[in-house]
Scaffold this motif. Structure first.
Motif, PDB file in Angstrom:
ATOM      1  N   THR A 171     -52.671  46.361  -8.478  1.00  0.00           N
ATOM      2  CA  THR A 171     -53.849  46.707  -7.674  1.00  0.00           C
ATOM      3  C   THR A 171     -53.950  45.812  -6.437  1.00  0.00           C
ATOM      4  OG1 THR A 171     -55.220  45.261  -9.054  1.00  0.00           O
ATOM      5  CG2 THR A 171     -55.162  47.610  -9.643  1.00  0.00           C
ATOM      6  N   ASN A 172     -52.982  44.914  -6.297  1.00  0.00           N
ATOM      7  CA  ASN A 172     -52.915  43.975  -5.166  1.00  0.00           C
ATOM      8  C   ASN A 172     -54.125  43.044  -5.132  1.00  0.00           C
ATOM      9  OD1 ASN A 172     -51.113  43.169  -3.102  1.00  0.00           O
ATOM     10  ND2 ASN A 172     -52.458  44.012  -1.537  1.00  0.00           N
ATOM     11  N   PRO A 215     -53.682  51.409  -6.176  1.00  0.00           N
ATOM     12  CA  PRO A 215     -54.754  51.968  -7.018  1.00  0.00           C
ATOM     13  C   PRO A 215     -55.840  50.937  -7.276  1.00  0.00           C
ATOM     14  CG  PRO A 215     -52.875  51.321  -8.368  1.00  0.00           C
ATOM     15  CD  PRO A 215     -52.468  51.078  -6.934  1.00  0.00           C
ATOM     16  N   LYS A 216     -57.053  51.432  -7.551  1.00  0.00           N
ATOM     17  CA  LYS A 216     -58.151  50.527  -7.906  1.00  0.00           C
ATOM     18  C   LYS A 216     -58.047  50.133  -9.380  1.00  0.00           C
ATOM     19  CE  LYS A 216     -61.566  51.857  -4.419  1.00  0.00           C
ATOM     20  NZ  LYS A 216     -60.680  52.670  -3.581  1.00  0.00           N
ATOM     21  N   LYS A 217     -57.636  51.075 -10.212  1.00  0.00           N
ATOM     22  CA  LYS A 217     -57.354  50.823 -11.620  1.00  0.00           C
ATOM     23  C   LYS A 217     -56.027  51.511 -11.924  1.00  0.00           C
ATOM     24  CE  LYS A 217     -60.543  50.901 -14.764  1.00  0.00           C
ATOM     25  NZ  LYS A 217     -61.629  51.352 -15.688  1.00  0.00           N
ATOM     26  N   VAL A 218     -55.328  51.038 -12.920  1.00  0.00           N
ATOM     27  CA  VAL A 218     -54.027  51.631 -13.215  1.00  0.00           C
ATOM     28  C   VAL A 218     -53.995  52.207 -14.632  1.00  0.00           C
ATOM     29  CG1 VAL A 218     -52.789  50.131 -11.617  1.00  0.00           C
ATOM     30  CG2 VAL A 218     -53.054  49.411 -13.991  1.00  0.00           C
ATOM     31  N   GLN A 239     -41.079  46.286 -10.625  1.00  0.00           N
ATOM     32  CA  GLN A 239     -40.237  47.367 -11.147  1.00  0.00           C
ATOM     33  C   GLN A 239     -41.082  48.593 -11.482  1.00  0.00           C
ATOM     34  OE1 GLN A 239     -36.848  48.010 -11.873  1.00  0.00           O
ATOM     35  NE2 GLN A 239     -36.435  46.359 -10.428  1.00  0.00           N
ATOM     36  N   TYR A 240     -42.178  48.757 -10.738  1.00  0.00           N
ATOM     37  CA  TYR A 240     -43.109  49.859 -10.991  1.00  0.00           C
ATOM     38  C   TYR A 240     -43.115  50.875  -9.859  1.00  0.00           C
ATOM     39  CZ  TYR A 240     -45.429  47.289 -14.817  1.00  0.00           C
ATOM     40  OH  TYR A 240     -45.719  46.627 -15.983  1.00  0.00           O
ATOM     41  N   LEU A 241     -43.227  52.142 -10.231  1.00  0.00           N
ATOM     42  CA  LEU A 241     -43.565  53.214  -9.296  1.00  0.00           C
ATOM     43  C   LEU A 241     -45.083  53.411  -9.367  1.00  0.00           C
ATOM     44  CD1 LEU A 241     -40.787  55.854 -10.143  1.00  0.00           C
ATOM     45  CD2 LEU A 241     -40.696  53.956  -8.513  1.00  0.00           C
ATOM     46  N   ILE A 242     -45.719  53.564  -8.217  1.00  0.00           N
ATOM     47  CA  ILE A 242     -47.174  53.743  -8.134  1.00  0.00           C
ATOM     48  C   ILE A 242     -47.456  55.144  -7.589  1.00  0.00           C
ATOM     49  CG2 ILE A 242     -49.316  52.904  -7.093  1.00  0.00           C
ATOM     50  CD1 ILE A 242     -47.894  50.172  -6.722  1.00  0.00           C
ATOM     51  N   THR A 247     -51.498  56.500 -11.700  1.00  0.00           N
ATOM     52  CA  THR A 247     -50.479  56.300 -12.731  1.00  0.00           C
ATOM     53  C   THR A 247     -49.420  55.336 -12.211  1.00  0.00           C
ATOM     54  OG1 THR A 247     -50.793  58.488 -13.706  1.00  0.00           O
ATOM     55  CG2 THR A 247     -48.660  57.453 -14.076  1.00  0.00           C
ATOM     56  N   VAL A 248     -48.968  54.430 -13.078  1.00  0.00           N
ATOM     57  CA  VAL A 248     -47.864  53.529 -12.731  1.00  0.00           C
ATOM     58  C   VAL A 248     -46.786  53.666 -13.796  1.00  0.00           C
ATOM     59  CG1 VAL A 248     -49.351  51.932 -11.468  1.00  0.00           C
ATOM     60  CG2 VAL A 248     -48.913  51.528 -13.906  1.00  0.00           C
TER      61      VAL A 248
END
Length: 264
Positions: A171-172, A215-218, A239-242, A247-248
């Protein structure tokens, strides 16, 4: 466009932003080029990264049998302080363990969700930091083997975390830190055996990830529960797709899964 193959951790190339690739047996996909496009991910079967059989994946892309037998999944991988090759002591395969353990290792600080301490082979800098989604990192010590790196990490994690909060990272929700100050502050806690390897004059490395929208929440995509998924790719970090719907998908956490990937 259609791609098919067994998932392995995404390959990366340093740039601004970092370039990400899904590499299959006979093809590859530059994921930066499909940002803002719809991806469909379909789970097909398992394929253990060691034996190649269609067996449920247990950990690290391996089936349960392979995970408990092969040298590349020994306990010293996750706990480097358990390394014993420098003592000529075998865990599962001394020749393999010497090859991996008896080479320069880095103990580092990385800031992805918080400041954490970690260990990696020197050859894996900055790849390891990218895989953890760190936007800044710095080396603390460079030692000649994995054991010394491991005992240094154990000592330093008494004073800061050795874990990443992946939700905050994605969510940075992060803050910049002065890693040079942190490095110097932690120097007195380095074990005596590793103290001579302290790195005094380096600066932190900054990394930029290809993310159009955080995203604000994942919510995490688990292919065991949702074998077919479709969404618009909005970013890649660690190593995530956002995806656009928050959805991650942890590609590395799904190593050994054979998938079909369609791009609309």
């Amino acid at each position: 466009m259609q791609y098919k193959g067994v998932l392995r951790k995404m390959q990366t190339e340093v740039g601004s932003p970092i370039q990400y690739y899904l590499v299959f047996e006979n093809d590859f996909l530059n994921l930066n080029q499909v940002l803002d496009k719809q991806l469909q991910i379909n789970f097909i079967k398992f394929q253990c990264l060691n034996c190649g059989l269609d067996r449920p994946i247990y950990r690290q892309g391996f089936c349960k049998t392979c995970f408990y037998e092969i040298p590349s999944a020994g306990d010293w991988i996750m706990r480097p302080e358990l390394s014993t090759a420098h003592l000529e002591k075998e865990d599962r395969d001394l020749e393999y363990e010497k090859k991996v353990q008896l080479q320069p290792h880095i103990v580092y600080l990385a800031n992805s969700s918080n400041i954490k301490v970690g260990v990696t082979r020197k050859t894996q800098v900055p790849t390891r930091w990218i895989d953890q989604g760190a936007h800044e990192a710095i080396e603390i010590v460079e030692v000649p083997n994995r054991y010394l790196a491991g005992i240094t990490e154990v000592a330093l994690k008494e004073h800061l975390s050795d874990k990443t909060n992946w939700r905050k990272m994605l969510t940075n929700d992060v803050q910049d830190e002065n890693l040079v100050e942190w490095r110097n502050k932690l120097r007195p806690y380095i074990p005596e055996e590793a103290a001579e390897y302290f790195i005094e004059n380096n600066q932190e490395t900054e990394l930029k990830f290809p993310v159009l929208q955080y995203p604000k929440k994942v919510k995490s995509l688990n292919l065991d529960k949702v074998p077919n998924y479709k969404g618009v790719l909005k970013g890649i970090k660690g190593q995530y797709l956002i995806f656009e719907d928050s959805t991650v998908f942890n590609v590395r956490g799904s190593e050994g899964y054979v998938v079909g990937i369609g791009i609309a």
